[in-house]
Design a protein around this motif. Structure first.
Motif, PDB file in Angstrom:
ATOM      1  N   ARG A  64       8.037  -0.065   0.818  1.00  0.00           N
ATOM      2  CA  ARG A  64       8.303  -0.611  -0.518  1.00  0.00           C
ATOM      3  C   ARG A  64       7.669   0.263  -1.591  1.00  0.00           C
ATOM      4  O   ARG A  64       8.236   0.452  -2.670  1.00  0.00           O
ATOM      5  N   TYR A  65       6.491   0.773  -1.307  1.00  0.00           N
ATOM      6  CA  TYR A  65       5.811   1.652  -2.265  1.00  0.00           C
ATOM      7  C   TYR A  65       6.653   2.902  -2.489  1.00  0.00           C
ATOM      8  O   TYR A  65       6.845   3.354  -3.632  1.00  0.00           O
ATOM      9  N   LYS A  66       7.182   3.454  -1.398  1.00  0.00           N
ATOM     10  CA  LYS A  66       7.995   4.673  -1.493  1.00  0.00           C
ATOM     11  C   LYS A  66       9.343   4.384  -2.156  1.00  0.00           C
ATOM     12  O   LYS A  66       9.875   5.219  -2.895  1.00  0.00           O
ATOM     13  N   ALA A  67       9.902   3.198  -1.897  1.00  0.00           N
ATOM     14  CA  ALA A  67      11.182   2.830  -2.512  1.00  0.00           C
ATOM     15  C   ALA A  67      11.050   2.715  -4.024  1.00  0.00           C
ATOM     16  O   ALA A  67      12.021   2.934  -4.761  1.00  0.00           O
ATOM     17  N   ALA A  68       9.860   2.372  -4.484  1.00  0.00           N
ATOM     18  CA  ALA A  68       9.636   2.273  -5.933  1.00  0.00           C
ATOM     19  C   ALA A  68       9.842   3.619  -6.617  1.00  0.00           C
ATOM     20  O   ALA A  68      10.233   3.674  -7.784  1.00  0.00           O
ATOM     21  N   ASP A  69       9.583   4.727  -5.899  1.00  0.00           N
ATOM     22  CA  ASP A  69       9.842   6.051  -6.457  1.00  0.00           C
ATOM     23  C   ASP A  69      11.322   6.203  -6.810  1.00  0.00           C
ATOM     24  O   ASP A  69      11.672   6.793  -7.840  1.00  0.00           O
TER      25      ASP A  69
ATOM     26  N   SER B 122       0.845  -1.193   0.000  1.00  0.00           N
ATOM     27  CA  SER B 122       0.000   0.000   0.000  1.00  0.00           C
ATOM     28  C   SER B 122       0.883   1.246   0.000  1.00  0.00           C
ATOM     29  O   SER B 122       2.091   1.173   0.258  1.00  0.00           O
ATOM     30  N   PRO B 123       0.303   2.424  -0.269  1.00  0.00           N
ATOM     31  CA  PRO B 123       1.099   3.657  -0.309  1.00  0.00           C
ATOM     32  C   PRO B 123       1.819   3.981   1.002  1.00  0.00           C
ATOM     33  O   PRO B 123       2.813   4.702   0.993  1.00  0.00           O
ATOM     34  N   GLU B 124       1.335   3.444   2.137  1.00  0.00           N
ATOM     35  CA  GLU B 124       1.984   3.701   3.424  1.00  0.00           C
ATOM     36  C   GLU B 124       3.224   2.848   3.641  1.00  0.00           C
ATOM     37  O   GLU B 124       4.012   3.120   4.546  1.00  0.00           O
TER      38      GLU B 124
ATOM     39  N   MET C 279       2.699  -0.763 -10.315  1.00  0.00           N
ATOM     40  CA  MET C 279       1.336  -1.294 -10.276  1.00  0.00           C
ATOM     41  C   MET C 279       1.183  -2.050  -8.958  1.00  0.00           C
ATOM     42  O   MET C 279       1.138  -3.272  -8.905  1.00  0.00           O
ATOM     43  N   PHE C 280       1.166  -1.261  -7.859  1.00  0.00           N
ATOM     44  CA  PHE C 280       1.180  -1.814  -6.511  1.00  0.00           C
ATOM     45  C   PHE C 280      -0.239  -1.864  -5.925  1.00  0.00           C
ATOM     46  O   PHE C 280      -1.206  -1.592  -6.596  1.00  0.00           O
ATOM     47  N   GLY C 281      -0.321  -2.245  -4.661  1.00  0.00           N
ATOM     48  CA  GLY C 281      -1.617  -2.297  -3.990  1.00  0.00           C
ATOM     49  C   GLY C 281      -2.430  -3.517  -4.344  1.00  0.00           C
ATOM     50  O   GLY C 281      -3.637  -3.559  -4.095  1.00  0.00           O
ATOM     51  N   GLY C 282      -1.780  -4.526  -4.941  1.00  0.00           N
ATOM     52  CA  GLY C 282      -2.498  -5.753  -5.266  1.00  0.00           C
ATOM     53  C   GLY C 282      -3.393  -5.648  -6.479  1.00  0.00           C
ATOM     54  O   GLY C 282      -4.235  -6.525  -6.705  1.00  0.00           O
ATOM     55  N   VAL C 283      -3.203  -4.616  -7.304  1.00  0.00           N
ATOM     56  CA  VAL C 283      -4.076  -4.448  -8.471  1.00  0.00           C
ATOM     57  C   VAL C 283      -3.856  -5.547  -9.508  1.00  0.00           C
ATOM     58  O   VAL C 283      -4.718  -5.776 -10.368  1.00  0.00           O
TER      59      VAL C 283
END
Length: 339
Positions: free
Chosen positions: A45-50, A40-42, A69-73
């Protein structure tokens, strides 16, 4: 006149060839790397993708584009790992537990109390023999390892009561990951294990399908599980890492220059994520406390029970045979209780 025009056209053709040959990246088709994760954005790992996306874009002068394409989409971690294997997804940012649902022989790294401290994780896993084995086994199944990432130590939460002694576990319906080792571990503790993917947990907690789950501060907060869980016990019964990995065939098809750009970006993003994850633990615990979650340290009585069951699991060959005799021989020799 016609002869002159012909020479002009021929000259322009030669110039275009020279320009194309000397332009390097400009002559190549842009490489698009779709990246899947359940984060999730919190989550760090999501932030590291930036970091990863920005670095490959900059270092390739725009000729490599990474798409998050994160968040399980794209489905759960099992599906995304299989998609990278099949080549329908270029890169996965997946937990080692998620990887183990597709490659069961890597699940030994999640054995209970195997890695008691971050120092053990660094020495034996990320920079040691355990990590080497995981990378080899991933490679054999079509996954090229790029970098390590982290979930963290696993704790226990539930919506029913404080868990301070072994009896408090009895009858709790606890979501477990979809591996035989975790199911056996929790069953022997007296709970009712309910295996499911992490993307299904929030709904299961809200609907009462399960009473609790066993993720640490990072995932419990980042996925919002704490909103449905009043009690948390810091059991630290298992460590969970993860990896950034790529389809092996695609990796092998790339030029040395592209490989270096992607590898450098993954290494930087992975190192940043692990460091950030460690920092987030205390912050997320404080946030959950403020939200009304009761945080309990593990008691000596409960700790003893967890470790007894863990030792039984390590010596259960029905479970551990899939990890390989050489691996288990070394684990049992190095295991904290064996010393």
């Amino acid at each position: 006149m016609k002869k002159r025009i012909g020479w002009i056209i021929f000259g322009l053709f030669i110039v275009s060839l020279v320009f194309s040959a000397g332009s390097g990246w400009a002559a190549e088709k842009k490489l698009v790397l779709n990246m899947g994760a359940s984060s999730s954005p919190e989550h760090s790992r999501y932030k590291a993708a930036d970091i990863f996306m920005a670095k490959v874009q900059k270092d390739s002068k725009g000729q490599i584009e990474a798409v998050r394409m994160f968040g399980g989409v794209l489905g759960n971690e099992t599906k995304m790992t299989q998609s990278v294997q099949a080549g329908t997804l270029e890169i996965g940012w997946i937990s080692d537990i998620g990887i183990s649902t597709v490659i069961p022989e890597v699940a030994f790294v999640n054995l209970p109390y195997l890695l008691p401290t971050y120092q053990d994780v660094e020495k034996k896993y990320y920079k040691g023999w355990m990590g080497d084995v995981v990378k080899q086994r991933m490679e054999a199944k079509g996954l090229h390892h790029l970098a390590w990432v982290e979930n963290d130590y696993r704790w226990l939460t539930n919506s029913k009561r404080d868990v301070l002694k072994p009896e408090d576990l009895k009858g709790l319906k606890i979501r477990t990951v979809e591996t035989p080792m975790f199911i056996a571990f929790f069953k022997e503790l007296g709970v009712m294990p309910t295996p499911m993917g992490i993307t299904e947990v929030s709904t299961a907690l809200q609907q009462g399908t399960v009473d609790g789950q066993d993720n640490g501060a990072i995932l419990t907060y980042a996925y919002g599980f704490y909103q449905f869980q009043k009690y948390l016990t810091k059991t630290s019964h298992s460590y969970s890492g993860g990896a950034i990995f790529m389809n092996k065939g695609l990796w092998n098809s790339l030029s040395a220059e592209k490989k270096k750009i992607i590898q450098d970006a993954a290494t930087e993003a992975g190192n940043w994520q692990i460091a950030k994850n460690h920092q987030d633990v205390g912050e997320y615990v404080d946030k959950m406390k403020k939200a009304g979650v009761k945080i309990n340290e593990i008691t000596p009585e409960l700790d003893k029970k967890f470790k007894e069951v863990a030792w039984n699991v390590l010596n259960n060959k029905t479970i551990t045979s899939r990890y390989g005799d050489d691996v288990m021989k070394r684990i049992l020799a190095e295991y904290p209780r064996a010393k």
